[in-house]
Write an enzyme that holds these catalytic residues in place. Structure first.
Site, mmCIF file in Angstrom:
data_model
loop_
_atom_site.group_PDB
_atom_site.id
_atom_site.type_symbol
_atom_site.label_atom_id
_atom_site.label_comp_id
_atom_site.label_asym_id
_atom_site.label_seq_id
_atom_site.Cartn_x
_atom_site.Cartn_y
_atom_site.Cartn_z
ATOM 1 N N ASP A 30 0.816 -58.837 -23.130
ATOM 2 C CA ASP A 30 -0.366 -58.877 -23.990
ATOM 3 C C ASP A 30 -0.854 -57.440 -24.217
ATOM 4 O O ASP A 30 -1.184 -56.742 -23.245
ATOM 5 C CB ASP A 30 -1.444 -59.715 -23.281
ATOM 6 C CG ASP A 30 -2.743 -59.788 -24.082
ATOM 7 O OD1 ASP A 30 -2.807 -59.195 -25.173
ATOM 8 O OD2 ASP A 30 -3.693 -60.429 -23.576
ATOM 9 N N GLU A 80 2.405 -29.841 -12.235
ATOM 10 C CA GLU A 80 3.269 -30.542 -11.287
ATOM 11 C C GLU A 80 4.566 -30.937 -11.985
ATOM 12 O O GLU A 80 5.296 -31.809 -11.534
ATOM 13 C CB GLU A 80 2.570 -31.746 -10.664
ATOM 14 C CG GLU A 80 2.021 -32.752 -11.629
ATOM 15 C CD GLU A 80 1.324 -33.922 -10.943
ATOM 16 O OE1 GLU A 80 1.964 -34.594 -10.145
ATOM 17 O OE2 GLU A 80 0.140 -34.147 -11.240
ATOM 18 N N CYS A 112 -2.414 -33.561 -9.568
ATOM 19 C CA CYS A 112 -3.272 -33.365 -10.745
ATOM 20 C C CYS A 112 -4.489 -32.506 -10.445
ATOM 21 O O CYS A 112 -5.347 -32.306 -11.305
ATOM 22 C CB CYS A 112 -3.732 -34.726 -11.263
ATOM 23 S SG CYS A 112 -2.379 -35.849 -11.548
ATOM 24 N N THR A 153 1.283 -45.357 -18.415
ATOM 25 C CA THR A 153 0.336 -44.272 -18.100
ATOM 26 C C THR A 153 0.991 -42.904 -18.223
ATOM 27 O O THR A 153 0.564 -41.947 -17.579
ATOM 28 C CB THR A 153 -0.293 -44.451 -16.695
ATOM 29 O OG1 THR A 153 0.722 -44.347 -15.702
ATOM 30 C CG2 THR A 153 -0.975 -45.790 -16.555
ATOM 31 N N SER A 202 -2.942 -45.874 -4.999
ATOM 32 C CA SER A 202 -3.402 -44.572 -5.517
ATOM 33 C C SER A 202 -4.774 -44.705 -6.181
ATOM 34 O O SER A 202 -5.632 -43.838 -6.017
ATOM 35 C CB SER A 202 -2.378 -43.976 -6.492
ATOM 36 O OG SER A 202 -2.336 -44.702 -7.702
ATOM 37 N N HIS A 234 -10.988 -37.091 -13.574
ATOM 38 C CA HIS A 234 -9.534 -37.031 -13.775
ATOM 39 C C HIS A 234 -9.108 -38.374 -14.360
ATOM 40 O O HIS A 234 -9.502 -39.434 -13.859
ATOM 41 C CB HIS A 234 -8.806 -36.767 -12.451
ATOM 42 C CG HIS A 234 -7.340 -37.068 -12.567
ATOM 43 N ND1 HIS A 234 -6.547 -36.429 -13.494
ATOM 44 C CD2 HIS A 234 -6.539 -37.956 -11.923
ATOM 45 C CE1 HIS A 234 -5.312 -36.901 -13.402
ATOM 46 N NE2 HIS A 234 -5.285 -37.835 -12.459
ATOM 47 N N LYS A 243 -14.109 -47.078 -13.779
ATOM 48 C CA LYS A 243 -14.111 -47.532 -12.382
ATOM 49 C C LYS A 243 -14.799 -46.489 -11.494
ATOM 50 O O LYS A 243 -15.589 -46.825 -10.618
ATOM 51 C CB LYS A 243 -12.674 -47.744 -11.898
ATOM 52 C CG LYS A 243 -11.973 -48.886 -12.593
ATOM 53 C CD LYS A 243 -10.602 -49.107 -11.998
ATOM 54 C CE LYS A 243 -9.917 -50.262 -12.700
ATOM 55 N NZ LYS A 243 -9.028 -51.027 -11.881
ATOM 56 N N ASN A 273 -1.894 -39.633 -19.761
ATOM 57 C CA ASN A 273 -2.078 -38.755 -18.599
ATOM 58 C C ASN A 273 -1.397 -37.415 -18.845
ATOM 59 O O ASN A 273 -0.243 -37.375 -19.292
ATOM 60 C CB ASN A 273 -1.467 -39.419 -17.351
ATOM 61 C CG ASN A 273 -1.963 -38.783 -16.057
ATOM 62 O OD1 ASN A 273 -2.677 -37.780 -16.081
ATOM 63 N ND2 ASN A 273 -1.582 -39.367 -14.935
ATOM 64 N N SER A 306 -3.222 -36.569 -6.203
ATOM 65 C CA SER A 306 -2.620 -37.447 -5.190
ATOM 66 C C SER A 306 -2.060 -36.627 -4.050
ATOM 67 O O SER A 306 -1.635 -35.485 -4.228
ATOM 68 C CB SER A 306 -1.500 -38.269 -5.815
ATOM 69 O OG SER A 306 -2.040 -39.208 -6.709
#
Ligand code: CAA
Length: 386
Positions: A30, A80, A112, A153, A202, A234, A243, A273, A306
Site C-alpha cells: 500500500d 559515512e 549520521c 529510506t 535503531s 536527524h 515521533k 535520507n 547510529s
C-alpha cells in the site's frame, strides 16, 4: 563575546528520483505505508558519475561564490559513504573549488552524526581564531539492500555550511547535550557496500538517546523547551521527526505542537535520507519553509548517529537571515528533477566501480558541474564541466 555560527549554507541533490509509489506498486505494498507510515514520497538516486565528492562540491559552490574563500583555513568533510580508507574526500573538493593551499582538510565519520561534530569543532576553532572560517561539507549516499524494509529510506545529497564569526543565518549556542552508547543498531563493515541495520531497534535507540541528550542539554543550563520556536531532527525518514517531537513533548510534560517540526520535514520528504547531511537539510528546510519570520528566535536541533552518538543543541536565527538563504536555487533543484522507472532505478542501484581506467558510463544524463570521469590506476578523476 564573539558570535559564532553559520554564515551561509546550501544543499545539492542528484537529478534523479524514484517515487516510492513505484516501489510500492512493484512490491505490492500500500503506497500509504510510505507516504503516511514513514512520511516519504520520493528518494534521490545518484547517477554513476555522482558521488559524495561531486555532491559536496556542488553544494559548496554557491556558498563559496557568495562568500569567497578568504579566511577559510579548514575543510571538514562529514560522511559515512567514504570513497577511500585513507585520503579525505574533502581534498578533492578543496581542489575542485580552488580553495587556498594554506588550509587543512580532514574527513569525519560517526554514522549520521559526524557533521554535528564538525560544526562544534568549527565553532571551537573560530572561537580561537575569529578571523578564520571553516567549510563543512556533509555528503552521503544512503543505499540499502534491494527488497529490504530499509530500501524505502534511501536517498542522497550534500549540505555545505560556512562557519565564521559573522553568522548571518544561525548563531550556535554554547550549551550542547551529549550522549554516547556502544550499540549495534546500524553499521557497515568495510567489506560491505550496504549497511546492516536492525531497523526497529535503531528507531527506539534514536528516541531513547535523544532523551539522554536532552537531559544533558538541560543540565548544562540550555534553553527551556517552550522557548524553542522550531525543531530540526536527524531525518532517516521524515516521520521520524514527528515521533521524536512527540517524545520530546512527553519528556517536557507538554502537548505536541507539530507546527514546530513540519517545516523541517518538507525537503527530506522528497529527497530521503542523506545520513550526515540529513539534519542540516532539515535545518535548511525549516529556515526556507517556515512562514513566520524567525529573526531572533532560538531553535533546537537533534543529531543522531547510529552506534551511537546523540547531541541536542540550539542556535538563534539571525535578523536578516532570509537575505542569505538560497530558496529559489533549492526549490529549482527539487522541482527540476527526472523521475526514474523501476528498471532505471535498478540500473543506477547496481552502480559499477570501474577500475580499468574506462570512462564512467552514465545510463541516464546527470546534471551539475562536477562529475566523476574515471577511476584510473585506482585514482579517481573528477572533471569540472564548466
Ligand atoms: N498505511 C499507513 N501506515 C502504514 C501502513 C499503511 N498501509 N502500513 C504500515 N504503516 C506504518 C506502520 O504502522 C509503521 O508506523 P509506526 O512506526 O508508527 O508503527 C510504519 O508504517 C512503518 O512500518 P513497519 O513498522 O512495518 O516498518 P518497516 O518494516 O517498513 O520498517 C524501518 C521501517 C524500520 C524504518 C525501515 O525502513 C528501516 O529499517 N530503515 C532503516 C533504518 C532507519 O532508518 N532507522 C531509523 C533510526 S536510526 C538512524 O536514524 C540512523 C540512520 O539514518 C540510519
Amino acid at each position: 563575546m564573539t558570535k559564532i555560527g553559520i554564515e551561509k549554507l546550501g544543499f545539492y541533490i542528484p537529478r534523479h528520483y524514484l517515487a516510492l509509489s513505484t516501489l510500492a506498486h512493484r512490491n505490492g505494498i500500500d503506497p500509504a505505508k510510505f507516504s503516511r507510515g514513514i512520511g516519504q514520497e520520493l528518494i534521490a538516486v545518484p547517477s554513476h558519475d555522482e558521488d559524495i565528492v561531486t555532491l559536496g562540491a556542488e553544494a559548496a559552490r554557491p556558498v563559496i561564490d557568495a562568500c569567497g574563500t578568504d579566511g577559510i583555513d579548514t575543510v571538514l568533510f562529514a560522511t559515512e559513504t567514504g570513497i577511500d580508507q585513507s585520503k579525505a574526500a574533502g581534498i578533492y573538493v578543496h581542489g575542485l573549488l580552488g580553495l587556498p593551499a594554506n588550509c587543512r582538510c580532514v574527513e569525519l565519520k560517526q554514522a549520521c552524526y559526524s557533521a554535528t561534530a564538525a560544526l562544534q569543532m568549527a565553532c571551537g576553532h573560530v572561537a580561537r581564531k575569529p578571523d578564520r572560517k571553516v567549510l563543512i561539507i556533509a555528503s552521503d549516499v544512503s543505499r540499502y539492500d534491494l527488497d529490504s524494509p530499509a530500501e524505502a529510506t534511501q536517498g542522497a545529497g550534500a549540505v555545505a555550511m560556512l562557519v565564521s564569526s559573522d553568522p548571518k543565518v544561525l548563531e550556535i549556542d554554547p550549551w550542547t547535550g551529549l550522549f554516547t552508547q556502544d550499540i549495534m543498531d546500524f553499521w557497515r563493515p568495510n567489506y560491505r557496500k550496504t549497511p546492516l541495520v536492525d531497523g526497529k531497534y535503531s528507531a527506539l535507540r534514536y528516541l531513547s538517546t535523544m532523551g539522554e541528550a536532552w537531559n544533558d542539554y538541560v543540565s548544562q543550563g540550555g534553553r527551556a523547551y517552550e522557548d524553542l520556536a522550531q525543531f530540526c531532527y536527524h531525518l532517516p525518514f521524515s516521520r521520524m521527526a514527528q515521533k521524536a517531537h512527540r517524545q520530546l513533548a512527553l519528556l517536557n510534560k507538554t502537548s505536541v505542537d507539530n507546527e514546530k517540526c513540519l517545516p523541517g520535514m518538507e525537503y527530506n520528504r522528497v529527497i530521503g535520507n542523506c545520513y550526515a547531511a540529513s539534519l542540516y537539510l532539515s535545518l535548511i528546510s525549516m529556515l526556507e519553509n517556515t512562514a513566520a519570520d524567525l529573526s531572533g528566535q532560538p531553535v533546537g536541533l537533534f543529531s543522531y548517529g547510529s552506534g551511537a552518538v546523540a547531541e541536542f543543541f540550539s542556535g538563534v536565527v539571525q535578523p536578516g537571515y532570509r537575505d542569505h538563504l538560497m530558496v529559489a536555487h533549492h526549490k529549482a533543484l527539487i522541482d527540476e528533477r527526472v523521475e526514474l522507472s523501476y528498471e532505471d532505478y535498478l540500473t543506477l542501484w547496481h552502480a559499477p566501480d570501474p577500475q580499468d581506467g574506462s570512462a564512467v558510463e552514465n545510463p541516464v544524463a546527470a546534471r551539475g558541474r562536477y562529475r566523476l570521469a574515471k577511476i584510473d590506476e585506482h585514482k579517481r578523476h573528477y572533471i569540472d564541466a564548466q
